[in-house]
Scaffold this active site. Structure first.
Site, short mmCIF file in Angstrom:
data_model
loop_
_atom_site.label_atom_id
_atom_site.label_comp_id
_atom_site.label_asym_id
_atom_site.label_seq_id
_atom_site.Cartn_x
_atom_site.Cartn_y
_atom_site.Cartn_z
N ASP A 13 -15.67 21.41 -20.21
CA ASP A 13 -16.40 21.10 -18.97
C ASP A 13 -17.27 19.86 -19.09
O ASP A 13 -18.32 19.76 -18.47
CB ASP A 13 -17.28 22.29 -18.52
CG ASP A 13 -16.49 23.57 -18.47
OD1 ASP A 13 -15.37 23.55 -17.95
OD2 ASP A 13 -16.98 24.60 -18.98
N LYS A 16 -13.91 15.74 -18.12
CA LYS A 16 -12.70 15.01 -18.51
C LYS A 16 -11.83 14.69 -17.29
O LYS A 16 -11.19 13.64 -17.24
CB LYS A 16 -11.86 15.84 -19.49
CG LYS A 16 -12.52 16.06 -20.82
CD LYS A 16 -11.66 16.90 -21.74
CE LYS A 16 -11.55 18.35 -21.33
NZ LYS A 16 -12.78 19.13 -21.42
N GLY A 40 -10.14 24.06 -16.26
CA GLY A 40 -10.30 23.71 -14.85
C GLY A 40 -10.84 22.31 -14.80
O GLY A 40 -11.91 22.04 -15.33
N HIS A 41 -10.07 21.41 -14.22
CA HIS A 41 -10.50 20.02 -14.15
C HIS A 41 -10.78 19.66 -12.70
O HIS A 41 -9.89 19.71 -11.87
CB HIS A 41 -9.43 19.09 -14.72
CG HIS A 41 -9.28 19.22 -16.20
ND1 HIS A 41 -8.26 18.67 -16.92
CD2 HIS A 41 -10.05 19.86 -17.11
CE1 HIS A 41 -8.41 18.96 -18.20
NE2 HIS A 41 -9.49 19.69 -18.33
P1 IMP Z 1 -9.77 31.60 -23.63
O1 IMP Z 1 -9.41 30.18 -23.86
O2 IMP Z 1 -9.56 32.06 -22.21
O3 IMP Z 1 -9.18 32.53 -24.63
O4 IMP Z 1 -11.37 31.72 -23.84
C1 IMP Z 1 -11.97 31.53 -25.11
C2 IMP Z 1 -13.31 30.83 -24.96
O5 IMP Z 1 -13.11 29.49 -24.53
C3 IMP Z 1 -14.26 31.47 -23.93
O6 IMP Z 1 -15.59 31.32 -24.37
C4 IMP Z 1 -14.03 30.63 -22.70
O7 IMP Z 1 -15.15 30.66 -21.84
C5 IMP Z 1 -13.85 29.26 -23.32
N1 IMP Z 1 -13.06 28.36 -22.48
C6 IMP Z 1 -11.73 28.38 -22.28
N2 IMP Z 1 -11.36 27.39 -21.46
C7 IMP Z 1 -12.48 26.71 -21.15
C8 IMP Z 1 -12.73 25.54 -20.36
O8 IMP Z 1 -11.84 24.92 -19.78
N3 IMP Z 1 -14.03 25.15 -20.29
C9 IMP Z 1 -15.03 25.79 -20.95
N4 IMP Z 1 -14.84 26.88 -21.70
C10 IMP Z 1 -13.58 27.33 -21.81
#
Ligand code: IMP
Length: 429
Positions: A13, A16, A40-41
């Site tokens: 976040d 990017k 999420g971009h």
């Molecule tokens: P997962 O990638 O859904 O398995 O989540 C693992 C960890 O990465 C969690 O703490 C999520 O909140 C974090 N996370 C996954 N994708 C993002 C992102 O795009 N932005 C910020 N945190 C993320």
């Protein structure tokens, strides 16, 4: 053959999406190399505002070919919906391609993500519950289904049957939940395969051809370095490598091909989900940063944890990614604050440390050591050159450059493309 890797330098976040959207205007290829729809971009441009999850942010460029490479992971229905949405708003998606090696998120991955989080209880990772971890685990366990498999009717059935039998055993015998029906899963995914077929390619060959033609290529990262499963705050991490090295394995790109590694740093820190965050502010200032920066997740809507800039983590991120320059984003969110803090070291067991600890237990005990710097009282939204910034904002950026360990090439002072300062040019003119 200039290849720029755009890498999240913190916990994701960092902004990017805007940087890739902007740089993509000048390059011929944009390659998304890691993560799935956990990302999420947010992109704001002439077509409107978009929250993209899988389609590379470069899709809005008039000339760039966009690739979802092998290191990424796709949920086919999410991708197809995203393609439909973008097309319905007038964006050309004919230059979008997906690697036949990209792994696919299956319905059982989503189930396991939720069930495993429940089991973790108070130690839950706070995943996005999009099935990311279980799907990457299957890739490594050699039980994954790849995009190429979806195009092979007989092959898919043969591959899916034993995998689903195994998954159903775990679902029913360990978690006590209903099994999934083979014919339903198979029919659903074969249909996805039919719809995705026009986009599927051996993207390694496409990338190689672009490099041979001396085209500019942008490697688009997802998430951030501190969520890397090797170097991040393990086990509070994601499951694919968001780092510069991940751009190589995630796309079939030799390391020597990368000519510029751009680290994206937010001017403060945020994190979503569980895990240590040394500079987290659980007070009014943390709330103020969240509201000013609208720090709520694009994917899950969760409130992001906010805190001061963590230079210990930032420096570590520079070292392990080899950043050549940095982009400092969301500087404008700090406008009007009387003073700002930068965490330059941690206090651990009575000692001052500058290295980022590998151990979660140690990280949880670390206290931030801050340096306080004066804020600036005017808006930075209209600055277009470094000299336009108020003096204290310039000082803050210069201090960040020192602690990060590389110069800033880009400074972002608002959501819109033009709200950007190009301090060092890294693109063709
Ligand atoms: P997962 O990638 O859904 O398995 O989540 C693992 C960890 O990465 C969690 O703490 C999520 O909140 C974090 N996370 C996954 N994708 C993002 C992102 O795009 N932005 C910020 N945190 C993320």
């Amino acid at each position: 053959m200039p290849v720029i890797a755009v890498i999240g330098a913190q916990w994701g976040d960092e902004g990017k999406g805007k940087i890739v959207d902007m740089l993509a205007e000048k390059v011929q290829m944009v390659v998304r190399f890691s993560g799935g729809d956990n990302a999420g971009h947010t992109v704001v441009n002439q077509y409107g505002e978009f929250g993209l999850h899988l389609v590379p942010s470069g899709i809005f460029s008039t000339q760039a070919t966009c690739v979802i490479a092998n290191g990424a992971i796709i949920k086919p229905d999410v991708l197809l919906k995203e393609i439909d949405l973008i097309r319905s708003r007038g964006v050309d998606t004919s230059r979008l391609f997906i690697s036949n090696r990209t792994h696919v998120i299956m319905p059982y991955h989503i189930l396991f993500d939720g069930l495993e989080e429940e089991v973790r209880g108070g130690k839950a990772i706070g995943t996005t519950r999009k099935g990311i971890g279980p799907a990457y685990a299957d890739k490594i366990a050699r039980m994954g289904i790849r995009v190429g498999d979806l195009l092979d009717k007989d092959g898919l059935l043969e591959r899916l049957r034993p995998v689903l039998e195994y998954k159903n055993n775990i679902l029913t015998k360990i978690f006590n939940v209903k099994p999934l029906a083979l014919d339903e899963v198979y029919n659903e995914y074969i249909k996805y395969g039919e719809r995705l077929a026009p986009y599927v390619r051996d993207t390694v060959t496409m990338l190689e051809a672009a490099l041979d033609r001396k085209e500019w290529v942008l490697m688009e990262g997802a998430q951030g370095t501190m969520l890397d499963p090797d170097f991040g705050t393990y086990p509070y991490t994601t499951s694919s490598s968001p780092m510069a090295g991940g751009a190589c394995t995630g796309a079939g790109l030799g390391p020597s091909r990368i000519t510029h590694v751009l680290g994206i740093f937010k001017a403060y820190c945020t994190r979503v989900g569980g895990g240590p965050m040394t500079t987290e502010l659980k007070d009014e200032m943390g709330n103020a940063l969240r509201e000013r920066g609208h720090e709520y997740g694009t994917t899950t809507g969760r409130a992001r944890r906010c805190g001061w800039f963590d230079a210990v983590a930032a420096r570590y991120s520079t070292i392990i990614n080899g950043f050549t320059t940095a982009a400092i984003t969301r500087l404008d969110v700090l406008d009007g604050l009387p003073s700002l803090k930068i965490c330059t070291a941690y206090r651990l067991n009575g000692k001052t440390i500058h290295e980022f600890p590998a151990s979660i237990a140690e990280l949880e005990k670390c206290q931030p050591i801050y340096e306080e710097v004066p804020g600036w009282q005017t808006s930075t939204n209209d600055a277009r050159h470094f000299e336009d910034l108020p003096e204290n904002a310039r000082r803050y950026v210069k201090r960040l450059e020192e602690v990060i360990g590389c110069p800033a090439s880009i400074i972002s002072v608002g959501m819109r493309r033009e709200q950007t300062i190009h301090k060092i040019n890294i693109l063709p003119q």
